[in-house]
Design an enzyme around this catalytic site. Structure first.
Site, short mmCIF file in Angstrom:
data_model
loop_
_atom_site.label_atom_id
_atom_site.label_comp_id
_atom_site.label_asym_id
_atom_site.label_seq_id
_atom_site.Cartn_x
_atom_site.Cartn_y
_atom_site.Cartn_z
N LYS A 42 -3.41 5.27 -13.56
CA LYS A 42 -3.82 4.36 -14.59
C LYS A 42 -5.14 3.68 -14.24
O LYS A 42 -5.77 3.05 -15.06
CB LYS A 42 -2.76 3.25 -14.75
CG LYS A 42 -1.38 3.76 -15.04
CD LYS A 42 -0.38 2.59 -14.89
CE LYS A 42 0.97 3.15 -14.51
NZ LYS A 42 1.89 2.12 -14.03
N GLY A 43 -5.53 3.81 -12.96
CA GLY A 43 -6.66 3.03 -12.45
C GLY A 43 -7.96 3.21 -13.19
O GLY A 43 -8.76 2.29 -13.27
N GLU A 98 -12.45 8.82 -12.32
CA GLU A 98 -11.55 8.16 -11.37
C GLU A 98 -12.00 6.73 -11.12
O GLU A 98 -13.18 6.41 -11.31
CB GLU A 98 -11.62 8.95 -10.08
CG GLU A 98 -10.45 9.28 -9.27
CD GLU A 98 -9.13 8.60 -9.32
OE1 GLU A 98 -8.93 7.59 -10.01
OE2 GLU A 98 -8.26 9.06 -8.59
N ASP A 99 -11.09 5.89 -10.68
CA ASP A 99 -11.47 4.52 -10.33
C ASP A 99 -12.15 4.47 -8.96
O ASP A 99 -13.19 3.85 -8.79
CB ASP A 99 -10.26 3.57 -10.38
CG ASP A 99 -9.06 4.08 -9.58
OD1 ASP A 99 -9.11 5.18 -8.99
OD2 ASP A 99 -8.03 3.37 -9.55
N ASP A 102 -11.13 7.49 -2.05
CA ASP A 102 -10.84 6.91 -0.75
C ASP A 102 -10.79 8.07 0.26
O ASP A 102 -11.83 8.51 0.74
CB ASP A 102 -9.50 6.18 -0.92
CG ASP A 102 -9.08 5.37 0.27
OD1 ASP A 102 -9.95 4.75 0.90
OD2 ASP A 102 -7.88 5.34 0.60
N LYS A 130 -15.49 5.01 -1.29
CA LYS A 130 -15.38 4.50 0.09
C LYS A 130 -15.60 5.68 1.03
O LYS A 130 -14.64 6.26 1.53
CB LYS A 130 -13.96 3.98 0.33
CG LYS A 130 -13.64 2.61 -0.16
CD LYS A 130 -12.23 2.24 0.35
CE LYS A 130 -11.60 1.16 -0.45
NZ LYS A 130 -10.17 0.97 -0.13
N PHE A 151 -9.83 -3.14 0.75
CA PHE A 151 -8.96 -2.84 -0.39
C PHE A 151 -9.37 -3.74 -1.56
O PHE A 151 -9.40 -4.96 -1.44
CB PHE A 151 -7.49 -3.04 -0.04
CG PHE A 151 -6.59 -2.38 -1.02
CD1 PHE A 151 -6.34 -1.01 -0.93
CD2 PHE A 151 -6.03 -3.10 -2.06
CE1 PHE A 151 -5.53 -0.38 -1.87
CE2 PHE A 151 -5.21 -2.47 -3.00
CZ PHE A 151 -4.97 -1.11 -2.90
N VAL A 152 -9.71 -3.11 -2.69
CA VAL A 152 -10.19 -3.87 -3.84
C VAL A 152 -9.24 -3.74 -5.04
O VAL A 152 -8.52 -2.75 -5.16
CB VAL A 152 -11.62 -3.43 -4.25
CG1 VAL A 152 -12.64 -3.84 -3.22
CG2 VAL A 152 -11.68 -1.92 -4.50
N ASP A 158 -5.40 -1.55 -8.92
CA ASP A 158 -4.23 -2.41 -8.70
C ASP A 158 -3.86 -2.55 -7.24
O ASP A 158 -4.28 -1.75 -6.39
CB ASP A 158 -3.02 -1.81 -9.42
CG ASP A 158 -2.49 -0.56 -8.69
OD1 ASP A 158 -3.29 0.35 -8.42
OD2 ASP A 158 -1.29 -0.52 -8.36
N ARG A 164 -4.83 -5.32 -12.39
CA ARG A 164 -5.66 -4.35 -13.13
C ARG A 164 -6.52 -5.03 -14.19
O ARG A 164 -7.57 -4.54 -14.57
CB ARG A 164 -4.78 -3.31 -13.82
CG ARG A 164 -4.03 -2.39 -12.88
CD ARG A 164 -3.46 -1.21 -13.67
NE ARG A 164 -2.42 -0.49 -12.96
CZ ARG A 164 -2.64 0.49 -12.09
NH1 ARG A 164 -3.87 0.86 -11.81
NH2 ARG A 164 -1.64 1.10 -11.51
P1 IMP Z 1 -7.53 9.18 -2.29
O1 IMP Z 1 -6.70 10.40 -2.52
O2 IMP Z 1 -7.25 8.58 -0.94
O3 IMP Z 1 -8.99 9.37 -2.53
O4 IMP Z 1 -6.91 8.12 -3.26
C1 IMP Z 1 -7.54 7.55 -4.30
C2 IMP Z 1 -6.55 6.66 -5.00
O5 IMP Z 1 -6.02 5.67 -4.10
C3 IMP Z 1 -7.26 5.89 -6.09
O6 IMP Z 1 -7.19 6.57 -7.31
C4 IMP Z 1 -6.48 4.60 -6.11
O7 IMP Z 1 -5.37 4.71 -6.95
C5 IMP Z 1 -5.99 4.40 -4.71
N1 IMP Z 1 -6.88 3.49 -3.94
C6 IMP Z 1 -7.66 3.80 -2.90
N2 IMP Z 1 -8.33 2.73 -2.44
C7 IMP Z 1 -8.00 1.71 -3.25
C8 IMP Z 1 -8.40 0.33 -3.32
O8 IMP Z 1 -9.21 -0.22 -2.54
N3 IMP Z 1 -7.82 -0.41 -4.30
C9 IMP Z 1 -6.93 0.10 -5.20
N4 IMP Z 1 -6.54 1.39 -5.17
C10 IMP Z 1 -7.07 2.19 -4.21
MG MG Z 2 -6.06 6.07 -9.00
#
Ligand code: IMP
Ligand code: MG
Length: 180
Positions: A42-43, A98-99, A102, A130, A151-152, A158, A164
């Site tokens: 949902k991000g 995507e939001d 990470d 990030k 962490f944001v 969220d 959110r």
């Molecule tokens: P990845 O697979 O580690 O790149 O995960 C990305 C997902 O992790 C994002 O779509 C977010 O839902 C969540 N996420 C990663 N970092 C943050 C953050 O700082 N705040 C909130 N959600 C995060």
């Molecule tokens: Mg997400």
């Protein structure tokens, strides 16, 4: 809710300017193509809503929801589709929105999954990145802001489904994680 926030990392004006800039670039790059924006629920919803208002070419929208097994602030890399796209993307020019990226594991999986469905092209647009946390290599085609390893929340992002609706991108007070 404001009491849980340590500080604003990116304010409304910076977000608005960046979203306009991204919308203009995307409009230029996809003119004459079959653009479908795939929002990752949902991000990405708040970002996507503002972004599409700044895109002035024909575009269709679809959504996918994924979950990764593991705890709340780390991705395990094992991704499960909770809600799939409504429509076929065969022959379409797909832009995944995507939001935040990470570890990159979610998008790495998603890109491969969508590629196998016969899309003409697949690119990635993320509001936040990030890079210091990357575990999987992903090409980011459109990036809003690069941020440190913090962490944001807010503007769609969220923590445990909360925050959110904050209009800015914020850093939570450390104590907030302990309360869960
Ligand atoms: P990845 O697979 O580690 O790149 O995960 C990305 C997902 O992790 C994002 O779509 C977010 O839902 C969540 N996420 C990663 N970092 C943050 C953050 O700082 N705040 C909130 N959600 C995060
Ligand atoms: Mg997400």
């Amino acid at each position: 809710m404001q009491g849980s926030i340590e500080r604003i990392l990116i304010d409304r004006k910076r977000i608005e300017d960046k979203v306009k800039e991204l919308g203009a670039r995307i409009s230029g790059d996809y003119r004459g193509k079959n653009l479908v924006i795939v929002g990752v629920l949902k991000g990405a919803v708040v970002f996507l809503g503002d972004l599409v208002k700044n895109i002035d070419i024909p575009v269709t929208l679809d959504f996918i929801a994924v979950s990764s097994y593991g705890n709340t602030t780390e991705t395990s890399g094992v991704v499960r589709i909770l809600k799939d796209l409504d429509n076929s993307i065969e022959g379409m020019d797909v832009l995944i929105v995507e939001d935040i990226i990470d570890s990159g594991l979610t998008l790495c999986y998603l890109k491969e999954n969508l590629r196998s469905r016969g899309a003409n092209s697949i690119r990635i647009c993320t509001l936040l990145d990030k890079p210091s946390r990357r575990k999987a290599k992903v090409k980011v085609d459109y990036r809003g802001f690069e941020i440190e390893d913090e962490f944001v929340v807010g503007y769609g992002l969220d923590f445990a489904e909360k925050f959110r609706n904050l209009p800015e991108i914020c850093v939570l007070k450390p104590g907030e994680y302990m309360k869960q």
